[in-house]
Design a protein around this motif. Sequence first.
Motif, PDB file in Angstrom:
ATOM      1  N   ARG A  38      -1.385   0.550   2.199  1.00 45.02           N
ATOM      2  CA  ARG A  38      -0.881  -0.596   3.012  1.00 45.02           C
ATOM      3  C   ARG A  38       0.568  -1.182   2.608  1.00 45.02           C
ATOM      4  N   LYS A  39       1.006  -0.963   1.600  1.00 40.96           N
ATOM      5  CA  LYS A  39       2.443  -1.464   1.192  1.00 40.96           C
ATOM      6  C   LYS A  39       3.306  -0.508   1.916  1.00 40.96           C
ATOM      7  N   ILE A  40       2.977   0.717   1.927  1.00 38.65           N
ATOM      8  CA  ILE A  40       4.098   1.534   2.644  1.00 38.65           C
ATOM      9  C   ILE A  40       4.177   1.408   4.204  1.00 38.65           C
ATOM     10  N   ARG A  41       2.811   0.827   4.828  1.00 37.44           N
ATOM     11  CA  ARG A  41       2.845   0.502   6.187  1.00 37.44           C
ATOM     12  C   ARG A  41       3.366  -0.704   6.612  1.00 37.44           C
ATOM     13  N   ALA A  42       3.242  -1.647   5.648  1.00 44.27           N
ATOM     14  CA  ALA A  42       3.970  -3.034   5.639  1.00 44.27           C
ATOM     15  C   ALA A  42       5.443  -2.759   5.490  1.00 44.27           C
ATOM     16  N   PHE A  43       6.008  -1.967   4.594  1.00 41.41           N
ATOM     17  CA  PHE A  43       7.371  -1.686   4.157  1.00 41.41           C
ATOM     18  C   PHE A  43       8.063  -1.088   5.609  1.00 41.41           C
TER      19      PHE A  43
END
Length: 149
Positions: A38-43
């Motif tokens: 999720r963090k990678i997608r948000a970034f």
Amino acid sequence: MFNDIGALELVTLVVLAVLIFGPDKLPKVIQDVSGFIRKIRAFSDSAKKDIREELGPEFKDFEFEDLNPKTFIRKQLDGDELGLKEIRNGFDLRKEMADVTDAVNGHESESASGAASGPSLTKGGGTDLQKKPQPPAKDERPPFDADAT
């Protein structure tokens, strides 16, 4: 994301995960991995948004998938403004390959017969209208030219 993973591969991954992490730690590992994704997608989404804002309003419809060469070409050729479909349909590759093969083997094809019917110069400087190259016999090998290879 994982369109090419079958049922057997999925079962194998689950069994390996249970064996490696154990049934006690597996839920925590799954939560950590999903949070990381999720963090990678948000970034990634924020980076795309920032790039679109920096490019300006003229690139409002810009898609990053268009940077893939196959997608870009497919998108550009959908309109077919250059008439490429007509050229592709009018080009008979088998006939062209047969003409090339006949030319290499010394045979005369139907389309080349009109062009080859003109006079040809011989070594003596005269013209030879009647002489045509003969195809080699069935068991005879074509002449070998060491300089051509």
